[in-house]
Design a protein around this motif. Structure first.
Motif, PDB file in Angstrom:
ATOM      1  N   THR A 101       0.832  -1.208   0.000  1.00  0.00           N
ATOM      2  CA  THR A 101       0.000   0.000   0.000  1.00  0.00           C
ATOM      3  C   THR A 101       0.866   1.258   0.000  1.00  0.00           C
ATOM      4  OG1 THR A 101      -1.777  -1.169   1.134  1.00  0.00           O
ATOM      5  CG2 THR A 101      -1.808   1.233   1.270  1.00  0.00           C
ATOM      6  N   GLU A 102       1.948   1.241   0.793  1.00  0.00           N
ATOM      7  CA  GLU A 102       2.854   2.398   0.848  1.00  0.00           C
ATOM      8  C   GLU A 102       3.456   2.687  -0.523  1.00  0.00           C
ATOM      9  OE1 GLU A 102       4.520   1.751   5.434  1.00  0.00           O
ATOM     10  OE2 GLU A 102       5.610   0.889   3.741  1.00  0.00           O
ATOM     11  N   GLN A 157       2.366   1.802  -3.491  1.00  0.00           N
ATOM     12  CA  GLN A 157       1.321   2.268  -4.407  1.00  0.00           C
ATOM     13  C   GLN A 157       0.980   3.738  -4.142  1.00  0.00           C
ATOM     14  OE1 GLN A 157      -1.532  -0.803  -3.420  1.00  0.00           O
ATOM     15  NE2 GLN A 157      -1.038  -1.994  -5.267  1.00  0.00           N
ATOM     16  N   SER A 158       0.991   4.128  -2.878  1.00  0.00           N
ATOM     17  CA  SER A 158       0.722   5.518  -2.507  1.00  0.00           C
ATOM     18  C   SER A 158       1.779   6.455  -3.082  1.00  0.00           C
ATOM     19  CB  SER A 158       0.674   5.643  -0.979  1.00  0.00           C
ATOM     20  OG  SER A 158       0.538   6.986  -0.585  1.00  0.00           O
ATOM     21  N   ARG A 198       1.163   6.903  -6.775  1.00  0.00           N
ATOM     22  CA  ARG A 198       0.089   7.883  -7.024  1.00  0.00           C
ATOM     23  C   ARG A 198       0.596   9.306  -6.808  1.00  0.00           C
ATOM     24  NH1 ARG A 198      -2.761   3.848  -4.415  1.00  0.00           N
ATOM     25  NH2 ARG A 198      -2.704   4.948  -2.415  1.00  0.00           N
ATOM     26  N   TYR A 199       1.422   9.502  -5.777  1.00  0.00           N
ATOM     27  CA  TYR A 199       1.990  10.822  -5.506  1.00  0.00           C
ATOM     28  C   TYR A 199       2.834  11.304  -6.689  1.00  0.00           C
ATOM     29  CZ  TYR A 199       5.206  14.310  -3.641  1.00  0.00           C
ATOM     30  OH  TYR A 199       5.961  15.449  -3.463  1.00  0.00           O
ATOM     31  N   LEU A 210       5.807   9.260   4.193  1.00  0.00           N
ATOM     32  CA  LEU A 210       4.372   9.113   3.976  1.00  0.00           C
ATOM     33  C   LEU A 210       3.549   9.796   5.065  1.00  0.00           C
ATOM     34  CD1 LEU A 210       4.204   5.442   2.688  1.00  0.00           C
ATOM     35  CD2 LEU A 210       3.808   7.541   1.386  1.00  0.00           C
TER      36      LEU A 210
END
Length: 195
Positions: A35-36, A38-39, A42-43, A193
């Motif tokens: 998840t990190e 993927q975040s 997206r950023y 994050l």
């Protein structure tokens, strides 16, 4: 001509979660680590960041992180690997020695146990990233590495006192931004994050 390097730490792994020493040994990304990563991907898209080249440590956790961040082709390089902690690999993090102010990370503590010194890690990272950035068609580069190795690289370009003053952290999926020109790096910023 000034170029830009984005040096990223991999996402959370099973050993990070279990608080195990993880250098030359490897463990998979956790669901949180996925998840990190993927975040961060997206950023980068939201910021319109595109990389002309991408690199990863040869270790699974870095490769998997890079593949979650971007779909572009990349090269794996041993020079981006994590610090080798010798016989401490896989052991509890409580066994790590205390950091000494002004020292290169753990100094040469792990050498006596079959690992690397802070200086060796730093020189390897500096050499590898300098060779990457010196390539003529490399203007904006992403490199996925590790916490200790990235910290040692940063410590070459930013004094320990300044790192402490700025309270710089290199958490899982942290992205360190550097400018590069004529063999030298200039630290610009770090994005964690939770920032």
């Amino acid at each position: 001509m000034t170029k830009t390097l984005y040096l990223m730490r991999h996402g959370q792994t099973l050993f990070n979660q279990l608080k195990r020493i993880q250098g030359a040994c490897d463990s998979p990304l956790t669901a949180q680590g996925i998840t990190e990563a993927q975040s961060v991907g997206r950023y980068f898209k939201q910021q319109g960041l595109k990389f002309d080249h991408a690199y990863a440590s040869t270790q699974e956790r870095a490769v998997d992180t890079l593949e979650l961040v971007t779909k572009q082709s990349y090269e794996r390089l041993k020079g981006l690997k994590e610090w080798n902690f010798g016989v401490f690999e896989g052991e509890s993090e409580v066994l790590n020695p205390k950091f000494s102010p002004g020292k290169l990370g753990y100094g040469d503590y792990f050498v006596q146990f079959g690992g690397e010194s802070g200086k060796q890690v730093q020189e390897r990272m500096v050499q590898t990233l300098t060779e990457i950035m010196a390539r003529p068609d490399h203007q904006q580069v992403l490199a996925v590495s590790h916490g200790g190795a990235s910290y040692m690289f940063l410590q070459r370009w930013l004094a320990t006192a300044e790192m402490q003053r700025r309270q710089i952290r290199v958490n899982n999926c942290a992205v360190l931004k550097f400018l590069y020109d004529d063999g030298k790096f200039e630290f610009v910023s770090v994005r964690n994050l939770d920032d």
